[in-house]
Scaffold this active site. Structure first.
Site, short mmCIF file in Angstrom:
data_model
loop_
_atom_site.label_atom_id
_atom_site.label_comp_id
_atom_site.label_asym_id
_atom_site.label_seq_id
_atom_site.Cartn_x
_atom_site.Cartn_y
_atom_site.Cartn_z
N SER A 29 0.82 -1.22 0.00
CA SER A 29 0.00 0.00 0.00
C SER A 29 0.85 1.26 0.00
CB SER A 29 -0.91 0.01 1.23
OG SER A 29 -1.81 -1.06 1.20
N HIS A 60 -3.36 0.67 -4.37
CA HIS A 60 -2.82 -0.42 -5.16
C HIS A 60 -3.17 -0.16 -6.63
CE1 HIS A 60 -1.78 -3.23 -1.81
NE2 HIS A 60 -2.63 -2.45 -1.18
N HIS A 82 -6.01 -9.36 -1.09
CA HIS A 82 -6.04 -9.63 0.34
C HIS A 82 -7.20 -10.56 0.70
CE1 HIS A 82 -4.30 -5.65 -0.40
NE2 HIS A 82 -3.53 -5.85 0.65
N TYR A 84 -9.15 -10.06 3.11
CA TYR A 84 -10.31 -9.26 3.53
C TYR A 84 -11.19 -8.82 2.37
CZ TYR A 84 -7.41 -5.08 2.47
OH TYR A 84 -6.62 -4.12 1.88
N GLU A 85 -10.71 -9.01 1.14
CA GLU A 85 -11.55 -8.72 -0.03
C GLU A 85 -12.48 -9.89 -0.36
OE1 GLU A 85 -9.29 -6.54 -3.29
OE2 GLU A 85 -7.64 -7.34 -2.05
N ALA A 112 3.02 -2.10 3.90
CA ALA A 112 2.87 -1.09 4.93
C ALA A 112 2.17 -1.76 6.11
CB ALA A 112 2.03 0.09 4.42
N MET A 206 -1.88 -7.17 7.01
CA MET A 206 -2.99 -7.96 6.49
C MET A 206 -2.59 -8.69 5.20
SD MET A 206 -6.08 -5.20 7.06
CE MET A 206 -6.23 -4.31 8.62
N SER A 207 -1.28 -8.85 4.99
CA SER A 207 -0.81 -9.43 3.73
C SER A 207 0.54 -10.10 3.93
CB SER A 207 -0.69 -8.32 2.67
OG SER A 207 0.36 -7.42 3.01
N ASN A 230 2.37 3.32 10.88
CA ASN A 230 1.66 3.85 12.05
C ASN A 230 1.94 2.95 13.25
OD1 ASN A 230 -0.37 2.12 10.23
ND2 ASN A 230 -0.86 1.75 12.39
N HIS A 242 -7.20 3.83 6.62
CA HIS A 242 -6.40 3.43 5.47
C HIS A 242 -5.80 4.63 4.75
CE1 HIS A 242 -4.99 0.68 2.45
NE2 HIS A 242 -5.66 1.26 1.49
#
Length: 284
Positions: A29, A60, A82, A84-85, A112, A206-207, A230, A242
């Site tokens: 990201s 992306h 991902h 989450y998609e 990230a 998350m990846s 962060n 995000h």
């Protein structure tokens, strides 16, 4: 979705030639600018090839760029998919299967992520030493051919010390630590971050982890580099979103490019290495 990448592979070979590529880079990201530094680039939008799942994640670009960098033929995946998609771990690792089919021996994964280690700061970087797969899925699930692989030495570690020396000279904060992967899309709770810290995680994403596992399975050398965008939940005062992750990535682009380019130079100089364990190097 047609999961076969044969059409893309045939198209890419037709446009770039039959010579195998040296490196595949997956850009996380807000970190896609590296692809703009490739010489003689040829771009392939993900949407033109049904092997890629549809995606609408901000930050992306959704394209594969083939080119050269300092003598190496490079595939740069600008963006990834991902869990989450709504996809499974096998679907989100189609990029690694494509790289392997094109003869790529090396895989560089970037992302990230959020800092779990309290000594890390937003804007720092982390060389991945190991990971915690808390996604609840694995890209080898259902794999018929010898899926029981040893992940003891998944990430190549011998490049960390010279890269850290370079980072210090350039005023870049580079750590070496453990990446935890959770499925998202919601950010973690403060309680979950405390639990991750107890488990030994230094950062959370998350990846990346599914791609690393499949890369190891397919015999690729794997290196992981994280940008700490962060502080994770409960470790800072700001709310997590995000857009701020993307903004942090853009602000850190220059340092990220400097570190990434030096990492590739070191990799080229080092050549192949069968000795990738990092147990003797401290996690910091």
């Amino acid at each position: 979705m047609d999961s076969s990448p044969d059409d893309l592979i045939a198209t890419l070979r037709r446009k770039t030639g039959p010579v195998p590529f040296d490196l595949a880079v997956v850009l996380g990201s807000g970190l896609g600018a590296f692809a703009d530094h490739l010489a003689d680039p040829v771009s392939f939008p993900y949407g033109d090839f049904p092997c890629f799942p549809p995606s609408a994640v901000a930050g992306h670009a959704g394209r594969l760029v083939a080119g050269t960098y300092e003598g190496w033929r490079v595939l740069a995946f600008q963006g990834r998919h991902h869990l989450y998609e709504g996809y499974d771990a096998r679907q989100v690792t189609v990029n690694v299967r494509i790289a392997h089919a094109l003869g790529v021996p090396r895989l560089l994964l970037t992302n990230a992520c959020g800092a779990v280690n309290r000594t890390y700061r937003a804007g720092d970087f982390m060389y991945i030493a190991d990971h915690l797969n808390l996604l609840g899925d694995n890209p080898l699930r259902g794999e018929a051919v010898d899926p029981f692989i040893d992940l003891s030495h998944l990430y190549r570690q011998d490049l960390f010390v010279p890269l850290h020396d370079h980072a210090q000279r350039e005023g870049i904060s580079l750590h070496r630590g453990v990446l935890a992967a959770l499925p998202g899309p919601s950010y973690e709770t403060p309680a979950e971050i405390r639990a991750l810290a107890l488990l030994g995680a230094d950062a959370v994403s998350m990846s990346t982890v599914p791609e690393a596992i499949l890369g190891k399975y397919l015999g690729l050398e794997v290196v992981g580099l994280s940008f700490l965008s962060n502080a994770a939940a409960g470790l800072g005062t700001a709310s997590l979103n995000h857009q701020e992750v993307l903004a942090a990535g853009r602000q850190g682009t220059e340092r990220f490019l400097a570190l990434l380019c030096q990492l590739i130079r070191l990799w080229r100089q080092a050549g192949n290495s069968s000795a990738s364990p990092g147990g003797s190097l401290p996690v910091s």
